[in-house]
Design a protein around this motif. Structure first.
Motif: not given
Length: 454
Positions: A206, A208, A210
């Motif tokens: 993904e 991302r 975080w």
């Protein structure tokens, strides 16, 4: 009350799977919170932590309490590698026990207690039977495991900031101290490591930030609080391998070769000072393991029977331990990797144990629809295999055999075309498929619910 009064599933024909199109709600005992409580037991989080009080004793008795489920798994479910597991369990519970009474100062009770570490091999059958009885969704099992992994880091951090410094003492199983590392918490990190690998797998899918930051935070927590060098280093290595998976194969080989060049050059330069450097990095533990390995090797080659069949071990509950027997206070079978496994189980038993780990890795890696969680299961088995260079795989075999059972279950779900959020049983059984008991699904049978109805 609606969730408790679901009507029973209609019985299926022998050898058929639950229909993937049939909607079904999750039973009360199949939901995430149940697996949040169960997964730490099967991953042996409390097994060597007497600071956890009742949970420690429950963990020791857990394989015995699940004996009916083991019988159910053996007789009812068509588990791949079932014969191999039965052979490994029978061998590890009989041969080393008998030989320990011959070669070591063990009575019958102490010899039986010395086999406790091998009991979790039965989790392969009991966990599979539990999946059959409770029939959860893949999502419930995944969430339970990952929440327990996240709780591992949260509890470790909470303990780190609240436990006073005087509680950290040399030799304690949880809050320990030594000159090389200072104070550290020997946290059971099995599900925490699995969660870290899941974060890495999520990131490469993904992208991302975080997710990567949380994975790095897990590594930092392991390095600064847990402070076990080999598991932390292996975790970093596996995480780097995960992050490299999106790259083309040629790029991965190239980066590996590029990284090897400075390592080789550095080794050549520091070769004369290598023993001193290793001693500083690993402090006394390296030389303790070297001395223990020498003792174990001399013991093995003194008698071919010991090498082929093993010689068993003593129990931590025994009056006389292996350290006492060999006259070395720092001698531990679990600290010398595969040499310790051979010493206890012999080449025959070790061959079966190796086969179990390789089969678990193959089963986890062969799963279709490799979600981040499914891929992390294979990463965890690889982590255990890499750590086995130093740490005995029989110290806590429960996590790997549990992963093997989960992989079998997920393959059945894939073959039945079941969605991740769909509960139910996809598999086949030898005889007519018994319906899940009402208590296992957290519901009241329809006939009983109707009693007293107006």
């Amino acid at each position: 009350m609606q969730g408790l009064l679901l009507t029973p599933d209609p019985p299926a024909a022998p050898g058929t799977a639950s229909s993937p199109a049939a909607p079904r709600r999750e039973g009360l005992l199949s939901r995430t919170w149940v697996w949040f409580l169960l997964m730490p037991m099967f991953f042996q989080l409390y097994h060597y932590k007497n600071e956890t009080g009742p949970l420690y004793y429950l963990s020791k008795l857990w394989p015995v309490l699940l004996a009916p489920l083991v019988l159910l798994g053996v007789t009812t479910l068509r588990l791949p590698d079932g014969a191999l597991y039965l052979a490994a369990v029978a061998y590890s519970l009989v041969v080393p026990v008998l030989l320990s009474m011959i070669y070591l100062p063990n009575g019958l009770v102490d010899a039986l207690l010395s086999s406790i570490k091998a009991w979790p091999l039965t989790f392969y059958f009991s966990f599979a039977a539990l999946l059959w009885l409770l029939r959860p969704s893949e999502a419930a099992v995944k969430r339970g495991a990952l929440l327990a992994g996240a709780a591992t880091y949260a509890i470790m951090l909470l303990l780190w900031v609240t436990v006073p410094a005087e509680r950290y003492q040399p030799g304690l199983t949880m809050f320990s101290w030594d000159e090389g590392r200072g104070s550290y918490i020997r946290m059971p990190m099995m599900l925490g490591v699995l969660t870290m690998f899941w974060l890495g797998r999520r990131f490469v899918r993904e992208w991302r930030i975080w997710q990567l930051l949380l994975a790095i935070a897990c590594v930092v927590a392991m390095g600064s609080i847990y402070r076990a060098r080999l598991p932390t280093g292996v975790s970093i290595l596996v995480l780097l391998m995960i992050l490299a998976t999106p790259l083309p194969r040629n790029w991965r080989w190239g980066l590996g070769a590029l990284a090897a060049l400075p390592a080789v050059a550095g080794t050549v330069v520091i070769a004369p000072d290598l023993p001193a450097i290793l001693g500083k990095i690993f402090d006394a533990s390296l030389f303790i393991r070297l001395r223990s390995s020498t003792i174990a090797w001399d013991w093995l080659i003194s008698d071919p029977v010991k090498l082929i069949l093993g010689s068993g071990s003593t129990s931590s509950f025994s009056d006389l331990t292996m350290a006492d027997f060999f006259g070395n206070a720092d001698f531990w079978l679990t600290d010398i990797g595969w040499l310790g496994v051979i010493m206890e189980y012999g080449l025959i038993g070790t061959a079966m144990i190796i086969a179990l780990h390789l089969r678990a890795l193959t089963a986890a890696r062969a799963l279709r629809h490799r979600s981040a969680f499914r891929a992390a299961l294979g990463d965890y088995v690889l982590f255990e295999i890499l750590c086995s260079v130093v740490y005995s795989v029989m110290y806590a075999p429960g996590p790997v055999v549990t992963v093997a059972a989960i992989a079998w279950w997920l393959r059945l779900r894939d073959e039945a075309g079941m969605a991740e959020s769909q509960p139910g049983w996809p598999g086949q059984v030898d005889a007519s498929r018994a319906e899940t008991p009402a208590w296992a699904s957290g519901r009241i049978p329809a006939a009983r619910a109707a009693v007293g109805a107006p």
